[in-house]
Design an enzyme around this catalytic site. Sequence first.
Site, short mmCIF file in Angstrom:
data_model
loop_
_atom_site.label_atom_id
_atom_site.label_comp_id
_atom_site.label_asym_id
_atom_site.label_seq_id
_atom_site.Cartn_x
_atom_site.Cartn_y
_atom_site.Cartn_z
N ASP A 180 -5.82 9.86 9.67
CA ASP A 180 -4.53 9.32 10.08
C ASP A 180 -4.07 9.87 11.42
O ASP A 180 -4.30 11.03 11.75
CB ASP A 180 -3.47 9.64 9.02
CG ASP A 180 -3.63 8.75 7.80
OD1 ASP A 180 -3.52 7.53 7.97
OD2 ASP A 180 -3.89 9.27 6.69
N GLU A 229 0.86 -1.18 0.00
CA GLU A 229 0.00 0.00 0.00
C GLU A 229 0.90 1.22 0.00
O GLU A 229 1.73 1.38 0.89
CB GLU A 229 -0.83 0.02 1.28
CG GLU A 229 -2.26 -0.36 1.10
CD GLU A 229 -3.01 -0.22 2.42
OE1 GLU A 229 -2.85 0.80 3.10
OE2 GLU A 229 -3.74 -1.16 2.76
#
Lengths: 268, 400
Positions: free
Chosen positions: A60, A49
């Site tokens: 995040d 990824e």
Amino acid sequence: MSKIKITFEKLKELNKSALIPFITAGDPSPTETVSLMNTLVENGADMIELGIPFSDPMADGPVIQRASERALKNKVGIKDTIKLAKDFRKKNKETPLILMGYANPIEAIGVENFISLIKEAQIDGVITVDYPPEESKEFVKKLNKEKIDSIFLISPTTEDERIKLIAKQASGFLYYVSLKGVTGAANIDIEQVSKNVKNIQKYSELPVAVGFGVRDPKTAKAVSEISDGVVIGSRIVREIEESDEIEIISNVKKLMHSMKTAIDSSSV
Amino acid sequence: MQPYNLPDEFGHFGQFGGTFVAETLIEALDELKEMYSKYKDDPEFVAEFHSDLKHFVGRPSPIYFAERLTKQAGGAKIYLKREDLNHTGAHKVNNTVGQALLAKRMGKPRVIAETGAGQHGVATATIAARLGLECVVYMGSEDVKRQSPNVYRMKLLGATVVPVESGSKTLKDALNEALRDWVTNVSNTFYIIGTVAGPHPYPMMVRDFNSVVGRECLDQMPEIANKQPDVVIACVGGGSNAMGIFYPYIEHKNVKLIGVEAAGEGIETGKHAAPLTSESKIGVLHGNRTYLMQNSEGQIIETHSVSAGLDYPGVGPEHSWLKDSGRASYVAIKDDEALEAFHNLCQVEGIIPALETSHALAYAQKLAADMSPEEVILVNLSGRGDKDINTVANISGISL
Ligand SMILES: Cc1ncc(COP(=O)(O)O)c(C=O)c1O
């Protein structure tokens, strides 16, 4: 059949779970991204990824936020991310490559343009964190047309009806977010994760990978036993952040090795 | 004429708005949508909301004819909707009361908020204290410095203020951080967003709670000015005070609606916070699609304004819709023009306005000069400037 699907099927035959590391493109520097990706593959990554840096990564935690900030300081945005992916593909044609990012950079360069660029770079799948299925029907259609997988997140709060809806629109695999929180947050509750993964599997044939809280080999092993894939993000990014420059590659290698060994020792 | 009935059930205002969030938040937003639609017309809820606005906030706020300001501008009559007289000193409290009552109904013991100027943080901390809710306010570390009196005020009210060090360390980053908190603590936490931004249903809900401002104006203007205004002017950061006063006037087609953004050091310098006036591109941030200040690859760019409350790279999606549909128009006022209007209102009318509001005042004065004395301008005086005296003193080279 997509490379992602093939990879999961091969692993399934071996009774194995996929190891899916995450790094942010351009962190710590664009010159190191491709060698880091190669290191990941050489040390057991079944897929990669690659994070697209964004100024406002609202899903995040601090570790990946800082990676995004470092990458942006290095002037790596969405176009350079795709370029780096393309560089990686010069030597590696097999390892499935997934881009993970936010909607705005994709829309800014234009959805059509984005798709034609990633097709050229032979990207296999896309995760757009802030595109829930309702807001991304057209996008998914266009990706499907180019045989690029659209990977969606499912969270601990996603209800069954929604799991069905998401599964219908998704391809490649389903990404189960193992905790309520941002990337890299607290430790996960394996029993809960196991229950939820089983529940998702009731509604979909797609492989289910688990991510967002896997920080150590022990957790990686436990997760691999109850799912089709283990995503490790913040832990690797933190290793990159905390290592002396000349030791980044060797430290990431060690970390990957410990995760891979743990996963391989598990009996699915 | 078709009645105005936006947003649609998915929170879209034409191509703007929507729900662009990570999956983890969807369930929380669905719950909020459901609860809001259940309570918004519930007689008991509405009665409690209005009772709090009356007895705790001090509504209705008066409309005041600024006679000396009018004379000075030399044209249209200027009226001020006095949101500065609300408890906590700005329009922000209207929305906060509404959302906090909803939080209580939903059984959430903890509320969080983002704040720029600190007005929304103070309003949230105030209501949280009154209702006995735990309160955490996220504030960019730059803004913590700029708005220190409000930081202390929030602490006095029992809130925890968390300085945000990521990104540009201003309002947008505070919003990111609040969203991260919400994702993490979604089961016991209500996120009180302070402006008409965020994912659906926030832009609609915040507008609805603030539209008490415009509804009062509809009643008050004929009494005090013998007519509805020809022009309504409000400053636009995220756009909540503007939506609050615009919304009830949208169907009054002959009333012009003008939003005033922050031109900072000038649109041409790039140092501004005016996504609509600078013709920024459309993008996706904080859960909705709207006009957004960004570079060619979609990174959000740093904004600049002397007023922390306008220092935001996006704008509520309904404003993007109102602009494109032509129902409202948008202009921008520079830092120095706003400062001049700030000092002027202090001296001419005995009102210290917020720096955000000063942008609307500066434009109103300019526009009034080009209008006739029979015409009427209504300015939303969104807040008082007590919080800004350190900033203004600093700029004037005075240390307090
Ligand atoms: C007094 C005042 N006016 C205006 C604003 C800008 O917000 P909005 O555009 O949502 O009204 C603020 C924000 O802090 C404020 O404090």
